[in-house]
Enzyme design. Sequence first.
Site, PDB file in Angstrom:
ATOM      1  N   ASN A 170       0.806  -1.237   0.000  1.00  0.00           N
ATOM      2  CA  ASN A 170       0.000   0.000   0.000  1.00  0.00           C
ATOM      3  C   ASN A 170       0.835   1.280   0.000  1.00  0.00           C
ATOM      4  O   ASN A 170       0.499   2.246  -0.673  1.00  0.00           O
ATOM      5  CB  ASN A 170      -1.003  -0.022   1.157  1.00  0.00           C
ATOM      6  CG  ASN A 170      -0.347  -0.076   2.499  1.00  0.00           C
ATOM      7  OD1 ASN A 170       0.750  -0.634   2.638  1.00  0.00           O
ATOM      8  ND2 ASN A 170      -0.971   0.484   3.501  1.00  0.00           N
ATOM      9  N   GLY A 222       1.794  -5.990   7.202  1.00  0.00           N
ATOM     10  CA  GLY A 222       0.885  -6.597   6.238  1.00  0.00           C
ATOM     11  C   GLY A 222      -0.398  -7.024   6.913  1.00  0.00           C
ATOM     12  O   GLY A 222      -0.761  -6.504   7.976  1.00  0.00           O
ATOM     13  N   THR A 238      -3.350  -9.252   8.844  1.00  0.00           N
ATOM     14  CA  THR A 238      -3.356  -9.978  10.114  1.00  0.00           C
ATOM     15  C   THR A 238      -3.204 -11.486   9.894  1.00  0.00           C
ATOM     16  O   THR A 238      -2.488 -12.156  10.641  1.00  0.00           O
ATOM     17  CB  THR A 238      -4.639  -9.631  10.897  1.00  0.00           C
ATOM     18  OG1 THR A 238      -4.549  -8.240  11.236  1.00  0.00           O
ATOM     19  CG2 THR A 238      -4.784 -10.441  12.168  1.00  0.00           C
ATOM     20  N   THR A 261      -1.625 -13.076   7.439  1.00  0.00           N
ATOM     21  CA  THR A 261      -0.217 -13.372   7.113  1.00  0.00           C
ATOM     22  C   THR A 261       0.631 -13.240   8.374  1.00  0.00           C
ATOM     23  O   THR A 261       1.537 -14.053   8.611  1.00  0.00           O
ATOM     24  CB  THR A 261       0.321 -12.404   6.026  1.00  0.00           C
ATOM     25  OG1 THR A 261      -0.656 -12.233   5.017  1.00  0.00           O
ATOM     26  CG2 THR A 261       1.604 -12.900   5.412  1.00  0.00           C
ATOM     27  N   GLU A 296       3.251  -5.412  12.262  1.00  0.00           N
ATOM     28  CA  GLU A 296       2.374  -4.236  12.111  1.00  0.00           C
ATOM     29  C   GLU A 296       1.258  -4.673  11.177  1.00  0.00           C
ATOM     30  O   GLU A 296       1.493  -4.918   9.989  1.00  0.00           O
ATOM     31  CB  GLU A 296       3.165  -3.056  11.546  1.00  0.00           C
ATOM     32  CG  GLU A 296       4.277  -2.618  12.488  1.00  0.00           C
ATOM     33  CD  GLU A 296       5.003  -1.351  12.055  1.00  0.00           C
ATOM     34  OE1 GLU A 296       4.886  -0.951  10.890  1.00  0.00           O
ATOM     35  OE2 GLU A 296       5.699  -0.769  12.900  1.00  0.00           O
ATOM     36  N   CYS A 345      -3.214   1.639   6.400  1.00  0.00           N
ATOM     37  CA  CYS A 345      -3.661   0.924   7.597  1.00  0.00           C
ATOM     38  C   CYS A 345      -4.259   1.886   8.619  1.00  0.00           C
ATOM     39  O   CYS A 345      -5.040   1.481   9.472  1.00  0.00           O
ATOM     40  CB  CYS A 345      -2.496   0.152   8.201  1.00  0.00           C
ATOM     41  SG  CYS A 345      -1.079   1.203   8.525  1.00  0.00           S
ATOM     42  N   GLU A 366       7.400  -0.157  16.838  1.00  0.00           N
ATOM     43  CA  GLU A 366       8.584   0.369  16.159  1.00  0.00           C
ATOM     44  C   GLU A 366       8.528   1.886  16.273  1.00  0.00           C
ATOM     45  O   GLU A 366       7.695   2.435  16.986  1.00  0.00           O
ATOM     46  CB  GLU A 366       8.629  -0.136  14.710  1.00  0.00           C
ATOM     47  CG  GLU A 366       8.830  -1.664  14.674  1.00  0.00           C
ATOM     48  CD  GLU A 366       9.105  -2.238  13.295  1.00  0.00           C
ATOM     49  OE1 GLU A 366       9.617  -1.510  12.431  1.00  0.00           O
ATOM     50  OE2 GLU A 366       8.800  -3.421  13.088  1.00  0.00           O
TER      51      GLU A 366
HETATM   52  P1  NDP Z   1      -0.013  -9.267   2.999  1.00  0.00           P
HETATM   53  O1  NDP Z   1      -0.073  -9.781   4.382  1.00  0.00           O
HETATM   54  O2  NDP Z   1      -0.716 -10.014   1.941  1.00  0.00           O
HETATM   55  O3  NDP Z   1       1.498  -9.146   2.488  1.00  0.00           O
HETATM   56  C1  NDP Z   1       2.477  -8.390   3.177  1.00  0.00           C
HETATM   57  C2  NDP Z   1       3.852  -8.902   2.779  1.00  0.00           C
HETATM   58  O4  NDP Z   1       4.012 -10.238   3.266  1.00  0.00           O
HETATM   59  C3  NDP Z   1       4.053  -8.975   1.277  1.00  0.00           C
HETATM   60  O5  NDP Z   1       5.395  -8.671   0.974  1.00  0.00           O
HETATM   61  C4  NDP Z   1       3.751 -10.429   0.997  1.00  0.00           C
HETATM   62  O6  NDP Z   1       4.332 -10.862  -0.192  1.00  0.00           O
HETATM   63  C5  NDP Z   1       4.390 -11.094   2.201  1.00  0.00           C
HETATM   64  N1  NDP Z   1       3.902 -12.432   2.484  1.00  0.00           N
HETATM   65  C6  NDP Z   1       2.769 -13.039   2.045  1.00  0.00           C
HETATM   66  N2  NDP Z   1       2.695 -14.307   2.532  1.00  0.00           N
HETATM   67  C7  NDP Z   1       3.789 -14.502   3.309  1.00  0.00           C
HETATM   68  C8  NDP Z   1       4.278 -15.596   4.097  1.00  0.00           C
HETATM   69  N3  NDP Z   1       3.605 -16.734   4.201  1.00  0.00           N
HETATM   70  N4  NDP Z   1       5.428 -15.435   4.767  1.00  0.00           N
HETATM   71  C9  NDP Z   1       6.107 -14.270   4.709  1.00  0.00           C
HETATM   72  N5  NDP Z   1       5.711 -13.193   3.960  1.00  0.00           N
HETATM   73  C10 NDP Z   1       4.556 -13.308   3.279  1.00  0.00           C
HETATM   74  O7  NDP Z   1      -0.494  -7.766   3.109  1.00  0.00           O
HETATM   75  P2  NDP Z   1      -0.786  -6.778   1.924  1.00  0.00           P
HETATM   76  O8  NDP Z   1       0.443  -6.631   1.081  1.00  0.00           O
HETATM   77  O9  NDP Z   1      -2.071  -7.223   1.302  1.00  0.00           O
HETATM   78  O10 NDP Z   1      -0.978  -5.384   2.691  1.00  0.00           O
HETATM   79  C11 NDP Z   1      -2.189  -4.952   3.183  1.00  0.00           C
HETATM   80  C12 NDP Z   1      -2.298  -5.200   4.659  1.00  0.00           C
HETATM   81  O11 NDP Z   1      -1.232  -4.572   5.343  1.00  0.00           O
HETATM   82  C13 NDP Z   1      -3.559  -4.624   5.260  1.00  0.00           C
HETATM   83  O12 NDP Z   1      -4.131  -5.557   6.131  1.00  0.00           O
HETATM   84  C14 NDP Z   1      -3.070  -3.437   6.045  1.00  0.00           C
HETATM   85  O13 NDP Z   1      -3.878  -3.058   7.112  1.00  0.00           O
HETATM   86  C15 NDP Z   1      -1.730  -3.898   6.492  1.00  0.00           C
HETATM   87  N6  NDP Z   1      -0.887  -2.764   6.834  1.00  0.00           N
HETATM   88  C16 NDP Z   1      -0.563  -2.538   8.148  1.00  0.00           C
HETATM   89  C17 NDP Z   1       0.184  -1.437   8.509  1.00  0.00           C
HETATM   90  C18 NDP Z   1       0.583  -1.193   9.933  1.00  0.00           C
HETATM   91  O14 NDP Z   1       1.523  -0.427  10.146  1.00  0.00           O
HETATM   92  N7  NDP Z   1      -0.069  -1.779  10.927  1.00  0.00           N
HETATM   93  C19 NDP Z   1       0.632  -0.470   7.503  1.00  0.00           C
HETATM   94  C20 NDP Z   1       0.252  -0.817   6.163  1.00  0.00           C
HETATM   95  C21 NDP Z   1      -0.486  -1.929   5.853  1.00  0.00           C
HETATM   96  P3  NDP Z   1       3.473 -10.865  -1.556  1.00  0.00           P
HETATM   97  O15 NDP Z   1       2.811  -9.556  -1.693  1.00  0.00           O
HETATM   98  O16 NDP Z   1       4.535 -11.067  -2.544  1.00  0.00           O
HETATM   99  O17 NDP Z   1       2.507 -11.989  -1.407  1.00  0.00           O
END
Ligand code: NDP
Length: 483
Positions: A150, A226, A228, A230, A248, A282, A462
């Site tokens: 994002n 990312g 919750t 994941t 996060e 987020c 963090e």
């Molecule tokens: P995902 O959880 O789908 O992916 C996040 C990252 O994790 C990506 O690089 C993804 O790779 C990687 N990933 C996926 N599967 C695995 C695994 N099994 N093991 C290790 N890494 C993995 O999140 P999104 O990219 O869809 O992001 C959106 C989410 O992030 C929303 O829920 C949002 O709320 C949250 N978010 C939270 C923030 C915070 O600070 N609390 C800030 C910004 C977003 P790939 O994309 O290549 O699958």
Amino acid sequence: MPDVLNLIDGALVEARDGGWRDSINPATGEPHTRCPDSSAADVDRAVSAAREAFPGWSSLPVAERSDALRRLADLIDEHRDDLARLESIDQGKVLSQAREIEIPRSAANFRFFAGAVEHAASSFHDMGGAGFNYTLRRPRGVVGCIAPWNLPLYLFTWKIAPALATGNTVVGKPSELTPATAGRLGELAIEAGLPRGVLNIVHGDGAVVGHRLVEHPEVGTITFTGGTSTGARIAETAGPLFKRISLELGGKNPVVVCEDADLDRAMPHIVRSAFSNQGQICLCGSRILVHRSRLEEFMEGFLPRVSALRTGDPLDPESDLGALVSREHLDKVQAYIELARSEGGKVACGGRRPPELPDRLDGGAFLEPTVLMGLPQSCRTNQEEIFGPVVSVQGFDSHGEAVRRANDVPYGLACSIWTNDLSRAHGMAARIDAGIIWVNCWMVRDLRTPFGGWKQSGVGREGGEEALRFFTESTNVCIGFEP
Ligand code: NDP
């Protein structure tokens, strides 16, 4: 655009077995670049490089490490226009969001942590005549930094900068959906003169590259932003290996509009908090709770402003909203709008693809900003993270009820409160379960403050000193005086 490459051991390289993934421009649905479809073997090479670079990097004088990070920050600033355009094309965000906020913040992440480590101190505990203690803080080794799509460069650098500044070496994994600016970061890291192996970036599928990073025995620290679910998978893998993890995660953030709120002042901020980056931050406010005595007046001000937002080509300076990150994500968000209807909600505005988009954007993932009303607190639409340009508005009768509703979700990331009553603001802030509470503002960030979520919004903190602690390991040294 040229191919995006991995950065491993100071060199820009393809995946070892030569696979590629297209990166799609979500505004057109067409591929605009491609990145390596890396495997576990590429992660292993990157981890070996990071492990070999660790003794040299961690023993450099702090000022030298910080200077290298400042050079990288300067290069990000120099390439701001190019990076912003790439981010917009890769992710769908409007160009101004990338150019004015996200790319400058990516540079600021490096500058801030370069300065923070130069000013950091560790603790000292005096035992009087018996002796004293001091605490060493040492880098932990190879850190895995996993970032979402994002705010691609902004969040990737938010993790990489403190990890490197504290003397760790890094293997980073950007989202496979948005690899472009991470690819440019790899090139700029070489230009900034970071020693080889200090920063490695491996592109590819999360379930392959991300998972290998999390399970790799030489990676003792994982910082992840990312979703919750994941995050739960990462915790499950990392827990039995005794890794240090920071998660996060998602949010379902309330915006509380109190009886005495200054609506004229609040309104532009509330609109921005709901729809910035198409609601894909987020910290976006996705549940607006309004004191019932002001609800009608609020909607009279809110709906025309939302309807006036222009959704269109992310590169057009007239657009307020761009595209969602992918067709798949658009389908998910639209399914929530249908769900809201079936749960008894009313779509007060939006809910459709904007009608007048140019032909060039026919394959794009566009959705009008959408306002839902009339939904009960307990329904899925009001409980689950949608992560799109969709907000739900609810009324409340007392400020106690507002606090209960604010807390009545599985998440606890952020909240904004709009009031001119000082004691009400402080009282609510102390009772709402969220990692960040804004009063009469939104998205105002001071990098020295703790950042993270309660409940399913995350584990750990963090930012500022919290990050310096997270990325270092402490050893207490006790010096006893002779009796
Ligand atoms: P995902 O959880 O789908 O992916 C996040 C990252 O994790 C990506 O690089 C993804 O790779 C990687 N990933 C996926 N599967 C695995 C695994 N099994 N093991 C290790 N890494 C993995 O999140 P999104 O990219 O869809 O992001 C959106 C989410 O992030 C929303 O829920 C949002 O709320 C949250 N978010 C939270 C923030 C915070 O600070 N609390 C800030 C910004 C977003 P790939 O994309 O290549 O699958």
